[in-house]
Design an enzyme around this catalytic site. Structure first.
Site, short mmCIF file in Angstrom:
data_model
loop_
_atom_site.label_atom_id
_atom_site.label_comp_id
_atom_site.label_asym_id
_atom_site.label_seq_id
_atom_site.Cartn_x
_atom_site.Cartn_y
_atom_site.Cartn_z
N TYR A 1 25.15 -24.14 14.42
CA TYR A 1 24.79 -24.42 13.02
C TYR A 1 23.73 -25.52 12.99
CZ TYR A 1 28.73 -27.53 14.12
OH TYR A 1 29.60 -28.40 14.75
N ARG B 1 27.84 -35.29 15.11
CA ARG B 1 28.97 -36.24 15.09
C ARG B 1 28.48 -37.68 14.98
NH1 ARG B 1 34.03 -34.96 16.89
NH2 ARG B 1 34.27 -37.14 17.38
N ASP C 1 43.88 -37.69 15.95
CA ASP C 1 44.25 -37.01 17.20
C ASP C 1 45.43 -37.67 17.90
OD1 ASP C 1 42.25 -35.18 16.82
OD2 ASP C 1 41.15 -35.64 18.65
C1 LIG Z 1 34.67 -29.08 20.99
C2 LIG Z 1 35.23 -29.75 19.79
C3 LIG Z 1 34.72 -29.44 18.54
C4 LIG Z 1 35.24 -30.06 17.42
N1 LIG Z 1 34.74 -29.70 16.21
C5 LIG Z 1 35.29 -30.23 15.09
C6 LIG Z 1 34.83 -29.83 13.81
O1 LIG Z 1 33.91 -29.01 13.67
N2 LIG Z 1 35.41 -30.38 12.70
C7 LIG Z 1 36.41 -31.32 12.82
O2 LIG Z 1 36.90 -31.80 11.78
N3 LIG Z 1 36.87 -31.73 14.03
C8 LIG Z 1 36.34 -31.21 15.17
N4 LIG Z 1 36.80 -31.59 16.38
C9 LIG Z 1 37.90 -32.57 16.45
C10 LIG Z 1 37.46 -34.00 16.21
O3 LIG Z 1 36.40 -34.35 17.07
C11 LIG Z 1 38.63 -34.95 16.47
O4 LIG Z 1 39.77 -34.44 15.84
C12 LIG Z 1 38.33 -36.33 15.89
O5 LIG Z 1 37.26 -36.93 16.57
C13 LIG Z 1 39.56 -37.24 16.00
O6 LIG Z 1 39.25 -38.52 15.52
P1 LIG Z 1 40.16 -39.74 15.92
O7 LIG Z 1 39.57 -40.92 15.20
O8 LIG Z 1 41.58 -39.41 15.72
O9 LIG Z 1 39.98 -39.91 17.50
P2 LIG Z 1 38.67 -40.23 18.35
O10 LIG Z 1 37.46 -39.72 17.67
O11 LIG Z 1 38.97 -39.79 19.72
O12 LIG Z 1 38.59 -41.83 18.31
C14 LIG Z 1 39.48 -42.65 19.03
C15 LIG Z 1 38.87 -44.04 19.14
O13 LIG Z 1 39.84 -44.93 19.70
C16 LIG Z 1 39.23 -45.71 20.71
N5 LIG Z 1 40.29 -46.11 21.65
C17 LIG Z 1 41.00 -45.30 22.48
N6 LIG Z 1 41.90 -46.03 23.16
C18 LIG Z 1 41.76 -47.31 22.77
C19 LIG Z 1 42.42 -48.54 23.12
N7 LIG Z 1 43.39 -48.59 24.04
N8 LIG Z 1 42.04 -49.68 22.50
C20 LIG Z 1 41.04 -49.66 21.56
N9 LIG Z 1 40.40 -48.54 21.19
C21 LIG Z 1 40.75 -47.38 21.78
C22 LIG Z 1 38.18 -44.78 21.32
O14 LIG Z 1 37.18 -45.51 22.02
C23 LIG Z 1 37.66 -44.08 20.07
O15 LIG Z 1 36.61 -44.78 19.46
C24 LIG Z 1 36.29 -31.01 17.53
C25 LIG Z 1 36.79 -31.34 18.79
C26 LIG Z 1 36.27 -30.70 19.91
C27 LIG Z 1 36.86 -31.03 21.26
#
Ligand SMILES: Cc1cc2nc3c(=O)[nH]c(=O)nc-3n(C[C@H](O)[C@H](O)[C@H](O)COP(=O)(O)OP(=O)(O)OC[C@H]3O[C@@H](n4cnc5c(N)ncnc54)[C@H](O)[C@@H]3O)c2cc1C
Length: 414
Positions: free
Chosen positions: A239, A130, A316
């Site tokens: 993997y 990641r 997410d």
């Molecule tokens: C065990 C596991 C395995 C996974 N494997 C996979 C996989 O193989 N393939 C895949 O595609 N996905 C996988 N995922 C899912 C994937 O990790 C998430 O869907 C993805 O990281 C979501 O990205 P995002 O940018 O929406 O949120 P996040 O990655 O959670 O990023 C959110 C960001 O917002 C910031 N933030 C939060 N609140 C605030 C605030 N109030 N002010 C300013 N900044 C803030 C945080 O610090 C963070 O940097 C997996 C998840 C898990 C739990």
């Protein structure tokens, strides 16, 4: 960053719906969150010629997480965003998806990845650490003049004044833009404050994650594959990452004790107690990591829309998914290119652009989330149902098993 007086003068009257058209051409789109979804959104906007400002609460990005699978629907977007070339030397490129019974060790299916899936969908299937994915996105973001990045900015309050959105942080700073795309993760404050979402629901399972050197891999099960081992009590996925030098392992089991963040350290016993009946080489693999961190798995009730005025949710924050289809991060990449194209197509009307983005994405995300939940049930089947699953996997031609996911991997932006 703006001071208070600049902020006030930038905020137009709430009742003037056209005033957004008179904003300076350089007013950025605000992107809240510098995770996978937020950084990809900023890059997708830049590709459309739209300036953005990414607001991230962390003061610095530390390496975190373990592995992430990137199906062709994700690597295609990474190529479009100029990220794939940075990630490529660090990515694992498995030839097969090898499914096994965790207790007997027997092969259930060897499904094709490698060249087969790349030719079928016009983009490869990769696996990566990641931090390598995040690092590749960040390197592109830092090189892109249309993107600015503000760290140590934890959003606390959002004002959508009709023509401008202003985000205030916990230190009293404010940032204004033409629209706000909130990619602030599953614990999204934006979702909680601005949308009628329900509470998070614990899925009753946690994922323990670890990374080991490839040289620690038991020789009998070392192969260039994504391997998944199924049992009623737990399943294991592993993997190669870091260009084959390391192996990422995920161990998912029922867990009565959910943790609040995604990096709680857990003892070796959390894994090995559950794995006592597993096949010997798998047990040896699970004995190797010195450190496991767990992430409790949560779900959120679906929203009817992810857009409200000039604010939209992404990744997410909009549609968290259980990881059993490995699509959470990839869905965020898909969202990113769709929201950017929608804003580019309606430059004078961000609110309708965000509403169109939500409408375009809802069905797709809902289907992926449902399929991931279903996969989780199938992985942990017991007794006669597990026997039926195993028989089906053994008897079905591997390419046919894989082609069931054409709708996932074959996704294209339009
Ligand atoms: C065990 C596991 C395995 C996974 N494997 C996979 C996989 O193989 N393939 C895949 O595609 N996905 C996988 N995922 C899912 C994937 O990790 C998430 O869907 C993805 O990281 C979501 O990205 P995002 O940018 O929406 O949120 P996040 O990655 O959670 O990023 C959110 C960001 O917002 C910031 N933030 C939060 N609140 C605030 C605030 N109030 N002010 C300013 N900044 C803030 C945080 O610090 C963070 O940097 C997996 C998840 C898990 C739990």
């Amino acid at each position: 960053m703006t001071n208070d007086s600049e902020e006030r003068s930038a905020v137009p009257p709430a009742n003037n719906r056209d005033v957004g058209n008179r904003l300076p051409r350089t007013a950025p789109v605000l992107v809240l969150g510098g995770g996978i979804g937020g950084l990809a959104t900023a890059l997708a906007l830049a590709r459309q010629g739209i300036a953005s400002r990414v607001l991230e609460r962390r003061a610095e990005f530390e390496p975190e997480g373990a592995g992430i699978q990137l199906g062709p629907n994700g690597t295609r977007i990474l190529a479009e965003l100029g990220v794939a070339e940075k990630l490529e030397p660090l990515a694992g490129k498995p030839d097969t998806l090898h499914a096994r019974d965790a207790v007997s060790g027997a092969t259930l299916a060897r499904m094709p990845l490698g060249r087969w899936i790349a030719e079928r969908h016009g983009a490869p299937y990769w696996v990566a650490h990641r931090s390598d994915l995040h690092g590749a996105l960040l390197a592109r973001v830092r090189a892109e003049p249309l993107i600015s990045l503000e760290l140590d900015f934890e959003a606390r309050r959002i004002d959508d004044a009709g023509g401008t959105v202003t985000v205030h942080d916990v230190q009293g700073r404010g940032e204004s833009g033409t629209a706000l795309i909130a990619a602030d993760g599953i614990r999204s404050r934006t979702r909680e404050d601005q949308f009628d979402g329900g509470p998070m629901r614990y899925a009753g399972k946690s994922a323990a994650r670890a990374v080991i050197p490839a040289s620690d891999m038991p020789a009998e099960i070392a192969e260039n594959a994504t391997q998944i081992w199924l049992s009623p009590r737990a399943h294991v996925v592993h993997y190669p990452v870091r260009g084959g030098r390391e192996v990422a392992i995920v161990f998912v089991r029922r867990d009565p004790l959910p943790s609040d963040d995604w990096s709680t350290e857990v003892s070796q016993g959390f894994v090995t107690d559950t794995a006592r009946t597993f096949a010997e080489p798998l047990r040896r693999l699970l004995d190797r990591p010195g450190l496991w961190r767990k992430w409790a798995l949560y779900e959120l009730p679906p929203l009817a829309t992810w857009a409200k005025g000039r604010i939209a949710l992404l990744g997410d924050a909009a549609h968290p998914t259980l990881p059993f289809l490995a699509q959470g991060g990839v869905l965020a990449l898909e969202d990113a290119v769709v929201v950017a194209a929608s804003l580019a197509a309606r430059p004078q009307d961000p609110a309708s652009a965000l509403s169109a983005y939500s409408a375009a994405r809802l069905d797709r995300a809902t289907r992926v989330v449902a399929e991931a939940r279903r996969n989780g049930r199938i992985y942990h089947l017991d007794g006669v149902m597990a026997m039926a699953r195993n028989a089906t996997m053994k008897l079905t031609p591997p390419a046919l098993l894989m082609s069931r996911y054409d709708w996932v991997y074959g996704w294209r932006a339009s």
